[in-house]
Design an enzyme around this catalytic site. Structure first.
Site, PDB file in Angstrom:
ATOM      1  CG  ASP A 280      -8.645  -5.487   2.750  1.00 26.63           C
ATOM      2  OD1 ASP A 280      -9.427  -4.639   2.677  1.00 26.63           O
ATOM      3  OD2 ASP A 280      -8.973  -6.692   2.533  1.00 26.63           O
ATOM      4  CD1 TRP A 281     -11.560   0.770   3.867  1.00 25.62           C
ATOM      5  CD2 TRP A 281      -9.988   0.022   2.381  1.00 25.62           C
ATOM      6  NE1 TRP A 281     -11.432   1.827   2.775  1.00 25.62           N
ATOM      7  CE2 TRP A 281     -10.535   1.256   1.814  1.00 25.62           C
ATOM      8  CE3 TRP A 281      -8.974  -0.808   1.575  1.00 25.62           C
ATOM      9  CZ2 TRP A 281     -10.169   1.527   0.579  1.00 25.62           C
ATOM     10  CZ3 TRP A 281      -8.537  -0.371   0.488  1.00 25.62           C
ATOM     11  CH2 TRP A 281      -9.028   0.813  -0.111  1.00 25.62           C
TER      12      TRP A 281
END
Length: 873
Positions: A280-281
């Site tokens: 994920d970011w």
């Protein structure tokens, strides 16, 4: 890490974050065991040709080209929310990765589809697929390579969890069908789907690692992990999903982005996942450890602590780590091959696949090409391509068929077309500040069509309920307020329609003191909705309540008031809130939605372990002590009658379920047949490349500040090679090995051992419309394990469902449902396999309209079915 030379602090940090380490605060018994190496992809026959093509490209790549492909180029460093590196000399382009699960985020001329929770409420597999196709067409039309959806995690364990609405409901099978049908639809048009977030990220607050605190640790046992949280991911992998996104949190003390047990063991080996795994970011927290643990791509590429200075755990550091021997060439080759093979698998090598034609950072036609840089060149960034097509029809059908009628006293609905209506509540009309005035929908103003955060999308328009009343020429007066207006005077024959809502979203935005999760509002309506309903019900004798909500809410303050005659949950309808609702309340179509979660009478109905975790010193610990018992499973075990059960939904007509038959298909054994051996995988040289493969190219054009590159200065590359030659060693985590294994017994194909999905029984049921209006029924199938088992199992568990066509009064339709080997199995933590606990036992196969409306039972022992049987709950 950058080299074999470590300061004492960096070494301690590395070891504390290693993929096999667990926090000292994790309760005893919750362990994330090391599992190495990362299994090679390409052994599944469905992917053979794509891997063959990929190997030709990868074999021609330099070290720097390979490491470039594995990482994003930096936050805000391109048109898309994520932009991978590329290898143009070898023929591989930059990939555009873009949110979100209900539509193209931060774009224009796109559709804002109903949210996942709304799709789940349809209980319609065809609509799930149709929405996936439409979403895929829009992402492809915008030039997106990787769609960051659908979401099946969180599962909805916590009713107040901020992002539950992005998924399909609080049941693994409902999530599984929603996720897999969506994946199949998206990828049918050549877009890579991403199933997310692996795994057990069940609250927003404290989810992320930062300088002050480790991300929350979700502590759960192996059986619960398999039978609930992993189930929908397995189905998505079985459907051939191209990408999996890891969650922010830790599981059993080990961060998901570098949890070798999750990635290498469960996902790549047991589930046979052939695509690529991304973070994920800003969820990646180390370099070497995450690579060894099976992470294939990091997004957006920057470090997770302060992503401002062009620093990365990979890119140039990945190149350095291969040169100094920290990361085996074998691991890099597999990561790159997985990414390139997925690109081929979806046919994106075709010249017809469009390039990105929008910019998620601006709606202007021109702007900086790299907005994250202070010194970015400028150019055309947005071509305003309209990708909506006729997708509004699909969106409207979903919004309509999800509407769930909970209460309808005296058949007040449907309304007569001439009904005299008084309409209350700001939720009935569009946001007065503008439909897209709040970034990522980070406010609760006007009609609630979606929650907030990265899972949102801009509206092209909002067809509000008031628009719907107008288009119908309805006789209505609208009071656009959430307080009862003094100028509202009831007259004879009035019907009051009250619009209320409850919102939630992602943690980076706080709305009305709710930091993603519903911490301030709890499970109450927002904007004093309870009081508005009470005040209206005190003045009007006939009240219809319309609820737009992200999940369960408490109804007790007003549900039983004599004036409240009807309650409708319209969930989160996206852009099509108006006409979809009008078709239901005016009787064009009978409601056919069913609750994708249980509605309690009190938050005290839930076990304490489902409370949100507050601040803790050190790593917050979220221990899933309730095990398998979430949502309806818990209510049944605790013998608590909810306000409305999972699967509940009324119609304007009635249905019967009769003439059932059960047919054995596959003879069951305690253990499934042995898995097949893995097929062959790509073979590359494992020799560490020359340092020159990572040198900056001569005469390279101007470097963009903060843009992440994979090349090293000559001295840095040479020093890394010298470290290898000098014999400096890397402190590999406990249990590390680079020898490929045969894989676990529970594996064998995408999704797991294919025998798990063999149909054990088919059930045929006649559904008859016994009422006076045309309508659609949902036949829900629940399995009850034999009652004399030594192993504890929930009383009933959803295993299949089917929605009929529109049946006229008196008409019937025969529906087919199935029960698989896996549906009748439990996860054996000792055997590490799915086991049928009682091969000859009498499994109850229950079919009905809701989890608490089951009166038709088929037994696997006698292989007969009976109607009018007492419900098991």
């Amino acid at each position: 890490m950058s080299s074999h030379s470590f300061s004492p602090f960096s070494l301690v940090l590395l070891l504390s974050l290693s993929s096999c380490a667990t926090s000292v605060d994790v309760p005893a018994g919750y362990v994330s065991s090391p599992y190495y190496p990362a299994p090679h992809g390409g052994w599944s026959p469905d992917w053979t040709e794509s891997y063959r093509k990929a190997s030709l490209l990868v074999s021609n790549m330099t070290l720097a080209e390979k490491t470039n492909v594995t990482s994003g180029t930096g936050i805000y460093m391109g048109r898309c929310v994520g932009n991978s590196g590329s290898a143009p000399r070898a023929g591989f382009p930059q990939l555009c990765l873009q949110d979100g699960p209900l539509g193209v985020r931060n774009s224009d001329h796109n559709t804002a589809f109903p949210a996942g929770i709304t799709v789940g409420a349809t209980f319609d597999k065809d609509l799930m697929h149709a929405r996936g196709v439409a979403i895929g067409e829009e992402f492809r039309g915008k030039g997106v390579n990787v769609h960051l959806g659908p979401s099946v995690g969180p599962l909805g364990r916590r009713p107040r969890g901020g992002r539950n609405w992005e998924g399909f409901g609080a049941d693994p099978v409902l999530q599984a069908f929603g996720g897999s049908r969506t994946v199949e639809g998206i990828q049918s048009v050549g877009v890579i789907a991403t199933i997310k977030h692996l795994i057990a990220n069940e609250q927003e607050k404290y989810r992320m690692y930062n300088l002050a605190q480790d991300g929350i640790s979700s502590n759960l046992d192996d059986r619960t992990l398999h039978e609930l949280y992993l189930w929908p991911f397995a189905e998505a992998v079985r459907s051939g999903v191209g990408s999996v996104m890891m969650a922010y949190n830790a599981v059993n003390g080990s961060a998901c982005s570098q949890n070798s047990y999750l990635i290498n063991n469960l996902l790549k080996d047991e589930l046979g996942f052939q695509g690529f795994v991304m973070s994920d970011w800003l969820a990646q927290i180390t370099g070497v450890a995450s690579a060894l643990s099976g992470l294939d791509m990091t997004m957006p590429g920057d470090i997770h602590t302060i992503p401002l200075f062009g620093s990365s755990y990979w890119m140039y550091e990945y190149s350095r780590s291969v040169l100094n021997g920290s990361i085996p060439v074998d691991r890099l080759n597999d990561a790159v091959t997985r990414i390139v093979a997925t690109w081929f698998q979806m046919g994106q090598d075709s010249a017809s696949y469009p390039k990105p034609n929008f910019d998620s950072n601006t709606l202007d036609a021109e702007g900086p090409l790299f907005p994250g840089s202070l010194f970015s060149p400028k150019g055309v960034v947005n071509e305003f391509v309209d990708v909506q097509g006729n997708h509004a029809v699909v969106a409207r059908d979903i919004a309509r068929d999800a509407i769930t009628l909970l209460k309808n006293t005296n058949d007040i609905l449907p309304l007569a077309k001439t009904a005299k209506l008084k309409v209350f509540g700001t939720d009935a009309e569009k946001n007065p500040d503008g439909i897209n005035s709040c970034t990522d929908m980070g406010c609760d103003k006007g009609t609630l069509g979606m929650g907030w955060g990265s899972g949102s999308a801009r509206y092209p328009y909002v067809d509000s309920p008031i628009d719907g009343f107008k288009s119908r020429g309805a006789n209505y007066t609208f009071f656009n307020t959430d307080s009862f207006p003094s100028n509202s005077v009831p007259t004879a024959g009035d019907i009051a329609v009250v619009f209320v809502n409850a919102d939630s979203g992602e943690n980076y935005i706080t709305v009305e003191n709710n930091p993603g999760d519903r911490t301030d509002s709890n499970l109450n309506l927002w904007h004093n909705g309870d009081k508005l309903i009470q005040d209206v019900a005190a003045k009007y004798t006939d009240v219809v309540v319309i609820v737009h909500t992200v999940g369960p809410i408490l109804l007790e303050a007003w549900h039983d008031l004599p004036a409240v005659k009807a309650v409708l949950f319209a969930h989160l309808p996206g852009q099509e809130a108006g006409e979809s609702l009008m078709q239901i309340i005016f009787g064009d179509v009978s409601p056919s939605g069913h609750l994708p979660y249980t509605i309690p009478k009190s938050e005290d109905n839930y076990p304490d372990s489902l409370d949100l975790i507050g601040f803790e010193l050190g790593q917050p610990q979220d221990t899933f002590t309730e095990g398998l018992y979430i949502d309806y499973r818990h209510f049944h075990k605790a013998n608590i009658t909810p306000r409305y059960a999972f699967g509940h939904g009324l119609s304007y007509t009635t249905f019967s379920f009769s003439k059932a038959t059960i047919t054995p298909v596959t003879t069951l054994t305690t253990l499934p047949p042995a898995r097949a051996a893995k097929g062959s995988t790509m073979v590359y040289s494992t020799a560490i490349p020359a340092a020159a493969e990572a040198y900056w190219p001569a005469n390279f054009p101007n470097r963009i500040w903060r843009y992440l590159y994979s090349w090293l200065e000559k001295a840095d590359a040479d020093n890394a090679a010298a470290d290898l030659k000098a014999g400096k060693t890397y402190p590999y985590p406990t249990g590390y090995s680079n020898a490929q294994t045969a894989g676990p017994a529970a594996g064998g194909a995408q999704g797991g051992n294919p025998a798990l999905f063999d149909v054990a029984y088919t059930i045929s049921v006649t559904v008859t419309n016994t009422g006076k209006a045309t309508g659609r029924a949902v036949a829900q199938l629940y399995v009850q394990y034999p009652t004399d088992l030594a192993v504890d199992t929930p009383v009933i568990q959803l295993r299949d469902f089917v929605k009929t066509s529109a049946l006229a009064a008196g008409a019937s339709e025969v529906v087919k449902l199935r029960v698989t080997r896996k549906d009748m199995s439990v996860w054996d933590t000792v055997k590490q396999n799915w086991v049928v606990p009682s091969v000859d036992g009498d499994y109850g196969i229950w079919v009905g309209a809701a989890s608490d409306a089951l009166a038709l039972r088929c037994g696997t022992a006698a292989k007969t079915c009976a109607e009018g049987v007492k419900s098991p709950v």
